[in-house]
Design a protein around this motif. Structure first.
Motif, short mmCIF file in Angstrom:
data_model
loop_
_atom_site.label_atom_id
_atom_site.label_comp_id
_atom_site.label_asym_id
_atom_site.label_seq_id
_atom_site.Cartn_x
_atom_site.Cartn_y
_atom_site.Cartn_z
N GLN A 137 36.16 30.48 46.82
CA GLN A 137 36.66 31.12 48.04
C GLN A 137 38.18 31.18 48.12
OE1 GLN A 137 34.61 28.45 47.88
NE2 GLN A 137 35.00 26.96 49.52
N LEU A 138 38.87 30.49 47.24
CA LEU A 138 40.34 30.59 47.21
C LEU A 138 40.79 31.99 46.79
CD1 LEU A 138 41.48 27.18 45.69
CD2 LEU A 138 41.81 28.00 48.03
N VAL A 139 39.95 32.70 46.05
CA VAL A 139 40.28 34.07 45.63
C VAL A 139 39.30 34.99 46.35
CG1 VAL A 139 40.65 35.61 43.68
CG2 VAL A 139 41.03 33.16 43.41
N ASP A 140 39.64 35.37 47.58
CA ASP A 140 38.73 36.13 48.43
C ASP A 140 38.95 37.63 48.28
OD1 ASP A 140 41.01 36.75 49.99
OD2 ASP A 140 40.69 35.01 51.27
N ALA A 149 41.03 39.33 39.09
CA ALA A 149 40.38 39.14 37.79
C ALA A 149 41.16 38.21 36.88
CB ALA A 149 40.18 40.50 37.12
N THR A 150 42.46 38.02 37.15
CA THR A 150 43.27 37.14 36.30
C THR A 150 43.03 35.67 36.59
OG1 THR A 150 45.18 37.04 37.81
CG2 THR A 150 45.09 38.90 36.28
N ALA A 151 42.30 35.37 37.67
CA ALA A 151 42.12 33.98 38.09
C ALA A 151 40.97 33.29 37.38
CB ALA A 151 41.87 33.93 39.60
N ARG A 152 40.09 34.05 36.72
CA ARG A 152 38.86 33.49 36.16
C ARG A 152 38.88 33.37 34.63
NH1 ARG A 152 34.34 33.29 39.32
NH2 ARG A 152 34.59 34.05 41.45
N VAL A 426 46.42 47.66 33.99
CA VAL A 426 45.53 47.12 32.95
C VAL A 426 46.02 45.73 32.55
CG1 VAL A 426 44.93 49.40 32.06
CG2 VAL A 426 46.89 48.18 31.09
N GLN A 427 45.09 44.93 32.08
CA GLN A 427 45.45 43.59 31.64
C GLN A 427 45.72 43.55 30.15
OE1 GLN A 427 43.55 40.09 33.06
NE2 GLN A 427 42.38 41.17 34.62
#
Length: 472
Positions: A137-140, A149-152, A426-427
């Motif tokens: 839930q910190l990345v809502d 998407a960069t958080a996972r 894009v990443q």
């Protein structure tokens, strides 16, 4: 690194213990969704100082990051809490900072509780077990989808987006006006040929431009750091729809044919006829200097350049547009170090630094915010007071930082240009072996800058072979 523990009171210690227990319960629920152990589980936090390690703040000494931490400390003191936070800025380039953080966390030589990771480092630090899984839930849903998407990594949240970044095209309005171009077509969808056509117009009208003007555009093409990697990925992604060099597990997924198309695009963008020769050994600071000094009319750079360039260039002189083709997503995410003795308090610090109001503060200061609300909620304001001597407005209310702003105080380009650029970015390849990838990628692309560059077909074949070795 020594810590200076804050004062400990019986009541504050009790509150701290209760808070840790509540966080543990709340994070257990989030951990079930995320599929990993919660960050706040384990024994109660040891009262004292929370150390946040980060790269340089581009908003300057005593910049917005330090101001946010000072505000958190003020609120903690007002509550009688036994925690304070301290920002440690790491010296050197991004590559050097990555090496310092890896060494410190692997050896335990530096007691960092929170680390501010470049978005490309998250898989590496997560896979190595150096940072903790965090509650989902910190990345809502308020976090911009591409940024979230960069958080996972591996289906779990390991970091929370703090400030984002994306490639943008800055240009000299005054140069184009002098050459007879009053409404350049540089909106969404404009391709690189449009920029090259405008450079041709400028070259034809060189006698109407300042003597400092040398070539049409510049970018960060130095192969000794990440600059050439970023420019290369932007060219490769622009050449092929849906282009990706790695799969979801970080394994190489490209082909020589795709690489050849990308090399052709990169070679086209960096032709000597259009590109400042110094770009081949330029970084962000070098290109800012060349552009602000009038040597070029176009510049590929990051959002913080908007504020920086407006300190010397007016709205009539400076324009900004989406980067032609695809732009690379950058930025930094906050992660909690695996060895932290203050996990619960560190998590609360991360929550504060990435909340809506803090993101609005970051946007106002010149960073790219990670939350949609910072761009779209007209009622949202920064609630952190500026320190004495660093106010952004004069006593009469007139702003002194010269950055154009909209009616709600945001940077004028934020909603119409910056937000769409972030959403469509894009990443770079997501892999725990990103360091090996970048070194291999730039090492091969650097051959284009040699006296006898190989053909696109030969270089694509070599690059494909080397990337398969680097990303098995």
């Amino acid at each position: 690194m020594s810590r200076a523990p804050g004062p400990v009171r019986r009541g504050a210690a009790t509150v701290t213990l209760l808070l840790a227990l509540l966080l543990t319960a709340g994070c257990d629920a989030g951990g079930a969704d995320g599929g990993g152990p919660p960050a706040a589980s384990g024994p109660a936090d040891v009262p004292g100082e929370i150390v946040l390690a980060s790269g340089r703040d581009v908003t300057g000494k005593g910049g917005i990051r330090q101001q946010l931490i000072a505000e958190w400390n003020r609120q903690q003191e007002a509550k009688g809490a036994s925690f304070r936070a301290r920002l440690v800025e790491l010296p050197g380039s991004a590559d050097q900072q990555r090496s310092q953080l890896l060494g410190a966390l692997q050896s335990g030589s530096a007691e960092y509780d929170v680390v501010n990771l470049d978005v490309t480092w998250v898989p590496e630090f997560a896979a190595a077990g150096l940072v903790q899984p965090l509650p989902d839930q910190l990345v809502d849903s308020d976090v911009i989808k591409s940024v979230a998407a960069t958080a996972r990594w591996g289906g779990k949240v390991y970091a929370v987006p703090f400030n984002s970044d994306v490639g943008l095209l800055f240009y000299r309005r005054d140069y184009l006006t002098s050459a007879g171009v009053t409404n350049p077509d540089l909106g969404k969808g404009a391709g690189w040929p449009v920029v090259q056509q405008l450079i041709g117009v400028l070259d034809s009208a060189r006698n109407k431009l300042p003597a400092a003007y040398a070539k049409g555009w510049t970018s960060q093409l130095d192969a000794s750091y990440e600059g050439l990697t970023v420019n290369g990925i932007e060219a490769f992604a622009s050449a092929a729809q849906g282009f990706a060099l790695t799969d979801e597990e970080g394994r190489y997924a490209g082909s020589a044919a795709q690489l050849q198309a990308g090399l052709d695009e990169l070679r086209n963008r960096t032709q000597a006829a259009y590109t400042l020769a110094d770009a081949a050994h330029s970084d962000e600071a070098d290109t800012l200097t060349d552009f602000a000094g009038g040597r070029t009319a176009f510049l590929r750079h990051w959002p913080y350049a908007y504020r920086t360039l407006h300190q010397s260039l007016s709205e009539q002189q400076l324009g900004v547009a989406p980067l032609p083709g695809k732009a690379v997503l950058g930025g930094q995410n906050l992660a909690v170090a695996r060895g932290s003795q203050r996990t619960g308090a560190a998590l609360e610090l991360v929550r504060f630094l990435t909340r809506k109001e803090s993101e609005r503060c970051l946007l106002d200061a010149g960073f790219a915010a990670t939350r949609l609300s910072a761009y779209e909620d007209n009622g949202l304001t920064c609630d952190v007071a500026k320190p004495a001597g660093q106010a952004t407005a004069s006593p009469t209310g007139e702003r002194t930082d010269r950055m154009p702003r909209d009616a709600h105080g945001r940077p004028a380009y934020a909603r119409a240009t910056l937000l769409p650029a972030l959403e469509n970015a894009v990443q770079r390849p997501r892999t725990p072996l990103y360091g090996a990838f970048s070194q291999t990628f730039t090492g091969q692309l650097a051959r284009l800058q040699g006296d006898a560059p190989p053909s696109d077909a030969d270089l694509a074949k070599d690059l494909d072979t080397e990337l398969r070795k680097a990303l098995p």
